[in-house]
Scaffold this active site. Structure first.
Site, PDB file in Angstrom:
ATOM      1  N   GLU A  84     -56.861  -1.369  56.895  1.00  0.00           N
ATOM      2  CA  GLU A  84     -56.982  -2.831  56.826  1.00  0.00           C
ATOM      3  C   GLU A  84     -55.613  -3.493  56.860  1.00  0.00           C
ATOM      4  O   GLU A  84     -54.581  -2.840  56.676  1.00  0.00           O
ATOM      5  CB  GLU A  84     -57.731  -3.248  55.554  1.00  0.00           C
ATOM      6  CG  GLU A  84     -56.997  -2.893  54.275  1.00  0.00           C
ATOM      7  CD  GLU A  84     -57.329  -3.815  53.105  1.00  0.00           C
ATOM      8  OE1 GLU A  84     -57.237  -5.040  53.275  1.00  0.00           O
ATOM      9  OE2 GLU A  84     -57.646  -3.284  52.025  1.00  0.00           O
TER      10      GLU A  84
ATOM     11  N   LYS B 236     -60.735  -2.940  41.383  1.00  0.00           N
ATOM     12  CA  LYS B 236     -59.847  -3.271  40.260  1.00  0.00           C
ATOM     13  C   LYS B 236     -60.585  -3.829  39.070  1.00  0.00           C
ATOM     14  O   LYS B 236     -61.602  -4.493  39.210  1.00  0.00           O
ATOM     15  CB  LYS B 236     -58.839  -4.319  40.716  1.00  0.00           C
ATOM     16  CG  LYS B 236     -57.720  -3.725  41.488  1.00  0.00           C
ATOM     17  CD  LYS B 236     -56.495  -4.621  41.402  1.00  0.00           C
ATOM     18  CE  LYS B 236     -55.452  -4.096  42.330  1.00  0.00           C
ATOM     19  NZ  LYS B 236     -55.827  -4.368  43.731  1.00  0.00           N
TER      20      LYS B 236
END
Ligand code: PSU
Ligand code: MN
Length: 299
Positions: free
Chosen positions: A22, A154
């Site tokens: 990405e 996260k």
């Protein structure tokens, strides 16, 4: 509409293993020059492990699959690159803009190009606040046949809700040498995975089985950050709490939310979080390349 580089085009035609990467992590996820160095390192690691890297981005409105060294530098330094999730793809293309693709947009373009494996750091997920902020990474994983190799999501997110969302949407979560869903900077979250495997071959067998059944979605492969670079949970928790308080005080939301929270955590934890972030990205690139090679061997 798709613009693969010569190298990627050749690799796809000759049946070589290809790994997508990405670009949001380059333009909006890591500070310069760590972003550029890490992007280069990830490409190199993928090659060392027998696969061809394909960094995905939108440049001048073109869907690029594989970029040059100069373009990587542009993605790492320019301030006018739109964070491009799936909903943004038609906008940046029609307006001839530059866009750094998120996990969702990268997986979408990778699938169009016929790339089955994609390495990243962490996926987006269900935010803690507001809980209706759900990254398009999740529905895209549910509908796009790509295996995303990541270190979990996260702890700025609601990890329990994120894991449940994946279950509801029918996305298999494979723990690579772990029986827990990793929390990006740390190895554990207390949340389960669907299966724990110890080799790239086992992951490849699961991906192939899903493909043969015609299941429409992707697979999430979670790999914990290498133990030596894991962060101390207490320090991290403090940084996350202050990031969440600050974001809400400033009214930061929508697509600005994740980049802001990441920047704040990096600032609060100094080098420790950056070191963990780079380490897990490089580790995931290696694992993804081995999975892509194993998948070609049995395809
Ligand atoms: N997690 C990271 N670093 C990142 C991102 C996620 O550790 O840079 C990026 C990825 O590109 C991911 C995106 O797809 O943030 C999620 O943004 P949102 O929550 O707005 O969908
Ligand atoms: Mn969002």
């Amino acid at each position: 509409m798709l613009h693969p580089s010569d190298q990627v085009q050749q690799a796809l035609e000759s049946g070589q293993a290809v790994v997508a990467l990405e670009s949001t992590v380059i333009s909006h996820g890591l500070p310069y020059p760590t972003n550029l160095e890490t992007a280069r390192r990830m490409e190199e690691i993928i090659r060392q492990n027998g696969a061809v890297p394909a960094t995905i981005a939108v440049l001048d409105g073109r869907l690029r699959v594989g970029v040059t060294e100069e373009e990587l530098e542009h993605l790492a330094t320019s301030k006018s690159i739109r964070k491009t999730s799936r909903r943004d793809l038609p906008i940046v293309v029609a307006r001839y803009e530059d866009g750094a693709t998120t996990v969702a947009a990268t997986a979408t373009v990778a699938a169009w190009a016929g790339i089955e494996v994609f390495a990243t750091g962490g996926i987006g997920g269900v935010h803690r606040e507001p809980p209706f902020d759900i990254s398009n990474d999740l529905p895209t994983l549910a509908s796009t046949p790509v295996a995303v190799v990541c270190a979990g999501a996260k702890a700025i997110l609601d990890l329990r809700a994120t894991v449940e969302w994946l279950e509801t949407a029918g996305v298999p979560v494979i723990g690579y040498d772990t029986d827990e869903f990793p929390a990006f900077y740390t190895r554990q979250s207390g949340l389960p995975v669907d299966v724990c495997v110890a080799s790239a071959q086992e992951v490849a067998a699961i991906i192939r089985a899903g493909r043969e059944m015609g299941l429409p979605g992707g697979t999430l492969v979670v790999v914990p950050v290498p133990a030596d670079d894991e962060m101390a949970p207490k320090k991290l928790q403090q940084a996350i709490n202050s990031a969440l308080v600050e974001a809400s005080a400033r009214g930061i939301e929508g697509s600005a939310s994740t980049p802001f929270l990441l920047r704040w955590v990096t600032r609060e934890t100094g080098g420790a979080s950056l070191k963990a972030n780079v380490s897990l990205l490089e580790n995931n690139a290696a694992v993804a390349a081995r999975i892509a090679v194993a998948l070609k061997e049995i395809s």
